[in-house]
Write an enzyme that holds these catalytic residues in place. Structure first.
Site: not given
Length: 131
Positions: A18, A22, A41, A77
């Site tokens: 993960y 990212h 964000y 995504w």
């Protein structure tokens, strides 16, 4: 602008992958987020997989989510990212999160205080300025 904080749980056994995903988000996904009004964000994660997200949106989170849902890249995504999370009950990660209630925001309270007391500081300290 609306500020939104949310929580998800990443599967601990998938946490490293993960993080890797990212570290290099697809450029078309980044562009779609920006075009859909997502700003500032950030995602934060603990070693046990607890993920906390923060985003500011131009309108409401619901409208920003709808704008993203209308993009092809978001569908791809979300399909790939869904497998990284627990307890989504069939929802996509971008809609299945637990939203957290904001109970304090420094700038809002400083602005309110300054409206009644002009001596209240309303700007950030600069380097070398006393705290």
């Amino acid at each position: 602008m609306q500020r939104v904080c949310f929580q998800l749980q990443v599967r601990p056994d998938r946490l490293e992958e993960y993080r890797e995903r990212h570290a290099a988000v697809w450029p078309d996904m980044l562009a779609a987020l920006a075009a859909s009004g997502w700003h500032n964000y950030s995602l934060f994660v603990r070693p046990d997989g607890l993920l906390i997200g923060y985003v500011e949106v131009d309108t409401t989170i619901e409208e920003a989510q709808a704008a993203m849902a209308a993009t092809e890249v978001n569908a791809r995504w979300q399909a790939e990212m869904g497998e990284f999370f627990v307890d989504l009950d069939g929802a996509a990660p971008d809609t299945g999160f637990v939203r957290l209630e904001e109970v304090f925001h420094l700038e809002d309270q400083l602005a309110a205080a300054a409206a009644t007391d002009p001596t209240t500081p309303t700007t950030r300290r600069t380097e070398g300025e006393p705290a």
